[in-house]
Design a protein around this motif. Structure first.
Motif, mmCIF file in Angstrom:
data_model
loop_
_atom_site.group_PDB
_atom_site.id
_atom_site.type_symbol
_atom_site.label_atom_id
_atom_site.label_comp_id
_atom_site.label_asym_id
_atom_site.label_seq_id
_atom_site.Cartn_x
_atom_site.Cartn_y
_atom_site.Cartn_z
ATOM 1 N N GLY A 29 0.829 -1.195 0.000
ATOM 2 C CA GLY A 29 0.000 0.000 0.000
ATOM 3 C C GLY A 29 0.860 1.240 0.000
ATOM 4 N N LYS A 30 0.629 2.137 0.973
ATOM 5 C CA LYS A 30 1.432 3.357 1.073
ATOM 6 C C LYS A 30 2.689 3.151 1.913
ATOM 7 C CE LYS A 30 -2.571 6.443 0.616
ATOM 8 N NZ LYS A 30 -3.340 7.550 1.250
ATOM 9 N N GLU A 31 2.794 1.980 2.517
ATOM 10 C CA GLU A 31 3.938 1.704 3.393
ATOM 11 C C GLU A 31 5.026 0.947 2.641
ATOM 12 O OE1 GLU A 31 4.311 2.804 6.365
ATOM 13 O OE2 GLU A 31 2.290 3.508 6.833
ATOM 14 N N ARG A 32 6.265 1.276 2.948
ATOM 15 C CA ARG A 32 7.407 0.588 2.346
ATOM 16 C C ARG A 32 8.339 0.122 3.449
ATOM 17 N NH1 ARG A 32 9.966 -0.310 -2.279
ATOM 18 N NH2 ARG A 32 8.495 0.894 -3.541
ATOM 19 N N ILE A 33 8.607 -1.186 3.487
ATOM 20 C CA ILE A 33 9.524 -1.698 4.502
ATOM 21 C C ILE A 33 10.948 -1.803 3.972
ATOM 22 C CG2 ILE A 33 7.757 -2.937 5.794
ATOM 23 C CD1 ILE A 33 8.768 -5.536 4.378
ATOM 24 N N LEU A 34 11.107 -1.933 2.651
ATOM 25 C CA LEU A 34 12.419 -1.998 2.011
ATOM 26 C C LEU A 34 12.330 -1.388 0.625
ATOM 27 C CD1 LEU A 34 13.712 -5.644 2.733
ATOM 28 C CD2 LEU A 34 14.557 -3.539 3.787
ATOM 29 N N THR A 35 13.459 -0.943 0.111
ATOM 30 C CA THR A 35 13.506 -0.541 -1.295
ATOM 31 C C THR A 35 13.547 -1.788 -2.171
ATOM 32 O OG1 THR A 35 15.920 -0.510 -1.410
ATOM 33 C CG2 THR A 35 14.815 1.525 -0.681
ATOM 34 N N GLU A 36 13.174 -1.629 -3.413
ATOM 35 C CA GLU A 36 13.224 -2.753 -4.340
ATOM 36 C C GLU A 36 14.653 -3.277 -4.469
ATOM 37 O OE1 GLU A 36 11.782 -3.949 -8.878
ATOM 38 O OE2 GLU A 36 11.430 -1.922 -8.086
ATOM 39 N N ALA A 37 15.634 -2.388 -4.421
ATOM 40 C CA ALA A 37 17.038 -2.802 -4.515
ATOM 41 C C ALA A 37 17.435 -3.682 -3.339
ATOM 42 C CB ALA A 37 17.941 -1.570 -4.591
ATOM 43 N N SER A 38 16.943 -3.346 -2.150
ATOM 44 C CA SER A 38 17.269 -4.156 -0.973
ATOM 45 C C SER A 38 16.641 -5.538 -1.068
ATOM 46 C CB SER A 38 16.789 -3.457 0.298
ATOM 47 O OG SER A 38 17.563 -2.308 0.567
ATOM 48 N N VAL A 39 15.395 -5.609 -1.541
ATOM 49 C CA VAL A 39 14.743 -6.905 -1.699
ATOM 50 C C VAL A 39 15.535 -7.765 -2.679
ATOM 51 C CG1 VAL A 39 12.685 -8.094 -2.526
ATOM 52 C CG2 VAL A 39 12.450 -6.048 -1.112
ATOM 53 N N LYS A 40 15.941 -7.179 -3.795
ATOM 54 C CA LYS A 40 16.704 -7.935 -4.784
ATOM 55 C C LYS A 40 18.057 -8.370 -4.221
ATOM 56 C CE LYS A 40 14.583 -6.085 -8.985
ATOM 57 N NZ LYS A 40 14.782 -5.314 -10.245
ATOM 58 N N ALA A 41 18.668 -7.527 -3.405
ATOM 59 C CA ALA A 41 19.950 -7.889 -2.787
ATOM 60 C C ALA A 41 19.777 -9.085 -1.854
ATOM 61 C CB ALA A 41 20.521 -6.702 -2.026
ATOM 62 N N MET A 42 18.664 -9.131 -1.127
ATOM 63 C CA MET A 42 18.416 -10.253 -0.229
ATOM 64 C C MET A 42 18.175 -11.536 -1.018
ATOM 65 S SD MET A 42 16.061 -8.633 2.838
ATOM 66 C CE MET A 42 16.360 -10.058 3.898
ATOM 67 N N GLU A 43 17.488 -11.432 -2.138
ATOM 68 C CA GLU A 43 17.140 -12.607 -2.930
ATOM 69 C C GLU A 43 18.299 -13.113 -3.768
ATOM 70 O OE1 GLU A 43 12.407 -11.473 -3.549
ATOM 71 O OE2 GLU A 43 13.857 -11.116 -5.142
ATOM 72 N N TYR A 44 19.260 -12.254 -4.048
ATOM 73 C CA TYR A 44 20.394 -12.659 -4.874
ATOM 74 C C TYR A 44 21.251 -13.677 -4.126
ATOM 75 C CZ TYR A 44 24.796 -12.451 -7.433
ATOM 76 O OH TYR A 44 25.937 -12.777 -8.132
ATOM 77 N N LYS A 45 21.514 -14.788 -4.782
ATOM 78 C CA LYS A 45 22.277 -15.856 -4.121
ATOM 79 C C LYS A 45 23.775 -15.541 -4.216
ATOM 80 C CE LYS A 45 18.520 -19.092 -4.791
ATOM 81 N NZ LYS A 45 17.965 -20.253 -5.497
ATOM 82 N N SER A 46 24.209 -14.737 -3.259
ATOM 83 C CA SER A 46 25.570 -14.209 -3.290
ATOM 84 C C SER A 46 26.621 -15.207 -2.848
ATOM 85 C CB SER A 46 25.653 -12.955 -2.417
ATOM 86 O OG SER A 46 25.168 -13.210 -1.114
ATOM 87 N N VAL A 47 26.206 -16.289 -2.201
ATOM 88 C CA VAL A 47 27.144 -17.330 -1.783
ATOM 89 C C VAL A 47 26.702 -18.646 -2.402
ATOM 90 C CG1 VAL A 47 28.076 -18.642 0.158
ATOM 91 C CG2 VAL A 47 27.702 -16.177 0.381
ATOM 92 N N THR A 48 27.519 -19.197 -3.260
ATOM 93 C CA THR A 48 27.223 -20.486 -3.870
ATOM 94 C C THR A 48 28.525 -21.208 -4.150
ATOM 95 O OG1 THR A 48 26.149 -21.607 -5.738
ATOM 96 C CG2 THR A 48 27.124 -19.449 -6.175
ATOM 97 N N ILE A 49 28.495 -22.518 -4.040
ATOM 98 C CA ILE A 49 29.713 -23.297 -4.254
ATOM 99 C C ILE A 49 30.047 -23.391 -5.731
ATOM 100 C CG2 ILE A 49 28.726 -25.630 -4.493
ATOM 101 C CD1 ILE A 49 30.930 -26.464 -2.374
ATOM 102 N N HIS A 50 29.029 -23.183 -6.578
ATOM 103 C CA HIS A 50 29.185 -23.208 -8.036
ATOM 104 C C HIS A 50 28.055 -22.378 -8.627
ATOM 105 C CE1 HIS A 50 29.049 -24.696 -12.191
ATOM 106 N NE2 HIS A 50 30.295 -25.084 -12.013
ATOM 107 N N PRO A 51 28.299 -21.622 -9.685
ATOM 108 C CA PRO A 51 27.246 -20.770 -10.263
ATOM 109 C C PRO A 51 25.970 -21.512 -10.636
ATOM 110 C CG PRO A 51 29.380 -20.208 -11.194
ATOM 111 C CD PRO A 51 29.593 -21.436 -10.377
ATOM 112 N N ASP A 52 26.071 -22.791 -10.956
ATOM 113 C CA ASP A 52 24.894 -23.562 -11.346
ATOM 114 C C ASP A 52 24.287 -24.355 -10.196
ATOM 115 O OD1 ASP A 52 24.966 -22.703 -13.991
ATOM 116 O OD2 ASP A 52 26.389 -24.269 -14.571
#
Length: 655
Positions: free
Chosen positions: A283-306
């Protein structure tokens, strides 16, 4: 008890899909995810016999494209009174799904410029010293991705019979950074408790007040809480064990438990899912920016890209069912409560399920059937290396790998022509190579390896979702245990796993093992921090086994003797060893009793333990299998070599 239950939960998360894989009665190519169809699907899912047999109660939420498709309760919040689950009122423990909310709080502070995700966290907690032996900074990114490098994966709970503040808990259980932060993934609860404290220090608000003010109130999550207060106690579902018998509620430790203490309803979780799928806005409330949500969802630690990896408090628990789609998820497990949250960002879809019993793992069949119905597999699967690698080319992967969170879980990898053979707690698997350091098993589950700076294999990640495994060096050999010794395999594997010390020249395989020595071999394999409480026994103070004996006592593995002693240097009898193993299996694995036909006299207090060990064939050449009564020789002393066989075979047959 709740800590040692993690011993089995680690393994239970990825049970083979054949456990429950009933037909969802829909053509995957035509099923449309809308309100009408998801209601039919969910009703059919919970009516399956195997599901009904395992269900106490559940709440299920599905949202898509900004719409609530389902928010429904199934089964009972309380079986005895037949009180149904109310998705709008019944509270469930979220357990580790709470971690996602805690990291949202950290991301809010980062957006405000109050914390830097790449700065050493010591700057934010001057009153709490985190020992760091690596010389490298420990950052908030490391805490949110379980790559802190702490020496213990799960700290031991202090006395939960009294209130514990967040600050006192952290000071009482502080670990040490011993592995370079960011180097390896190992699930860690302390890292998220610490995030909660950083929120307190930076915001000036108690953690629970910050979450209410900055997250729950903006989203309208009016029923959610991090405090087990009277309002929560009135609305929470009754927890049940793996036989659907009611259990006592556990308390939050610390009192607000940022790592796993949140309570919520289906209706509240709807609002959180919608916000996360809408770039952090509701609604009118925002708990995070879209960039922050994407940063959280990005799998920044992986043993292999696939290979699916780790984001900020988001993980990859069931990758074999992703069917080629981008999925991020978070699961939670505590005594009597289990939950899972899934986000499919590219499909603008989210799901949440919570359960109030330890019986089975209904999250797995739900997710498998849901994905196969609404997001069926596309493509032909992985393409394997051609020509197939030779055994010689695969030898560099061969060896024993120890799970970094729970050392009792190990993978024994051997090379063959064209494949790697993995033996672990789930059985035997064949991995075929699809790329450099990338493999897939028969069910399509990916596996990856990681190299060190010198090009050596050091880490392995496959079917245990909460940690990588580390490759162990070859053990040093004892002068009195040649390779052809009948107990050599048992002994040297335990040396590699760290249960048996390998620094001495000889092992003395036929020497009786002491009671303290045996406890010192089995307890560290669970991966828990040793107790720092004073010894409960009069004769263990100052003993080299004092801490492990006290830890075993606190977990109910040992009870001591009537005179208040334990006898750490006394020879261990075979029936005592069996009893310790049975208690460990019963408490840690929720193991059921096993009947075995025994020959000879067994002490009444040891009968269940001896039957369990004999019935599960947890012995080496010291016992001759028989179609009739088995002579376990329960009154004899347990020898070093026999103890090695007992412990090794328990690890091999965990499931």
């Amino acid at each position: 008890m709740k800590k040692i239950i993690l011993f089995i939960l680690v393994a239970a998360l990825l049970l083979p899909s054949s456990v429950i894989a009933a037909d969802t009665k829909a053509n995957p190519s035509t099923a449309k995810l809308d309100k009408a169809d998801i209601e039919i699907f969910a009703k059919q899912f919970f009516q399956q016999k195997d599901i009904k047999d395992q269900l106490a109660g559940a709440v299920l939420v599905v949202v898509k494209d900004g719409q609530v498709l389902l928010n429904q309760g199934y089964g009972f919040a309380d079986i005895a009174s037949k009180k149904p689950v109310d998705p709008n009122k019944t509270l469930f423990r979220l357990a580790s799904v709470s971690k996602l909310f805690t990291s949202v709080g950290i991301m809010q502070l980062a957006e405000e410029g109050k914390v830097d995700l790449d700065k050493d966290v010591q700057a934010y907690i001057p009153d709490l010293k985190i020992p760091n032996k690596t010389g490298f900074p420990l950052t908030l990114k490391h805490l949110m991705t379980h790559t802190s490098g702490f020496d213990v994966a799960d700290t031991t709970d202090p006395d939960s019979s009294k209130p514990y503040t967040l600050q006192n808990f952290l000071k009482d259980t502080v670990p040490t950074v011993v592995r370079k932060p960011g180097e390896a993934f190992r699930y860690n609860n302390y890292a998220f408790t610490l995030q909660g404290y950083i929120i307190e220090k930076i915001s000036g608000l108690p953690f629970q007040d910050y979450m209410t003010t900055k997250l729950f109130e903006p989203l309208g999550m009016s029923s959610s809480s991090f405090i087990f207060n009277d309002e929560v106690k009135k609305a929470i579902a009754t927890p049940y064990d793996n036989t659907l018998q009611p259990e006592l509620h556990i308390t939050n430790v610390p009192d607000n438990a940022p790592q796993g203490g949140m309570f919520s309803t289906g209706a509240d979780m709807v609002k959180f899912l919608l916000a996360m799928l809408n770039g952090g806005q509701s609604g009118k409330e925002r708990i995070l920016t879209e960039a922050s949500v994407k940063a959280m969802e990005y799998k920044s630690v992986t043993i292999h890209p696939d290979v699916p990896g780790i984001g900020f408090a988001l993980e990859s628990t069931y990758p074999q069912f992703y069917n080629g789609y981008t999925v991020v998820e978070k699961g939670g497990d505590l005594q009597g409560f289990h939950s899972n949250l899934w986000l499919l960002p590219e499909e603008n879809t989210g799901m949440f399920i919570a359960l109030n019993s330890d019986k089975g793992n209904l999250r797995l069949p739900f997710f498998e059937q849901f994905m196969n119905r609404y997001f069926p597999k596309t493509g032909d699967g992985p393409t394997f290396v051609s020509p197939e690698p030779t055994k010689q080319q695969l030898l560099r992967f061969q060896g024993l790998y120890r799970h970094m969170r729970t050392p009792a879980l190990r993978s024994d990898i051997s090379a063959a022509d064209g494949a790697l053979i993995v033996e672990d707690a789930f059985g035997k698997h064949t991995l075929r190579q699809a790329g450099d350091l990338l493999f897939y098993d028969e069910e399509g589950i990916p596996a990856g390896f990681k190299l060190d700076a010198d090009g050596n294999i050091v880490y392995f990640y496959y079917n245990l979702s909460d940690s990588w495994s580390e490759k162990l060096p070859e053990p040093s050999k004892f002068s009195d245990v040649p390779d052809d010794h009948p107990y050599a395999k048992y002994i040297y594997d335990l040396v590699q796993l760290g249960a048996i010390r390998g620094e001495t020249a000889s092992f003395e395989p036929t020497k009786p093992i002491s009671r303290g020595q045996f406890i010192a071999q089995i307890m560290p394999l669970a991966g828990f921090q040793l107790s720092t409480r004073p010894s409960s026994f009069t004769d263990t103070k100052g003993s080299p086994y004092e801490a492990v004996i006290q830890t075993a006592f606190e977990f109910g593995i040992i009870q001591g003797q009537p005179d208040g002693t334990f006898g750490p240097e006394q020879p261990l009898t075979r029936e005592q060893a069996a009893t310790f193993i049975w208690r460990l299996a019963k408490v840690g694995l929720q193991a059921a009793p096993v009947h075995a036909d025994l020959k000879g006299s067994v002490s009444s207090w040891a009968s269940e333990g001896v039957q369990y060990v004999v019935g599960r064939h947890l012995f080496g050449p010291d016992v001759q299998p028989s179609t009739g009564p088995v002579d376990y020789r329960p009154k004899d002393s347990m020898l070093n070599q026999e103890a090695a066989a007992l412990i090794y075979l328990l690890l091999q047959k965990l499931l």
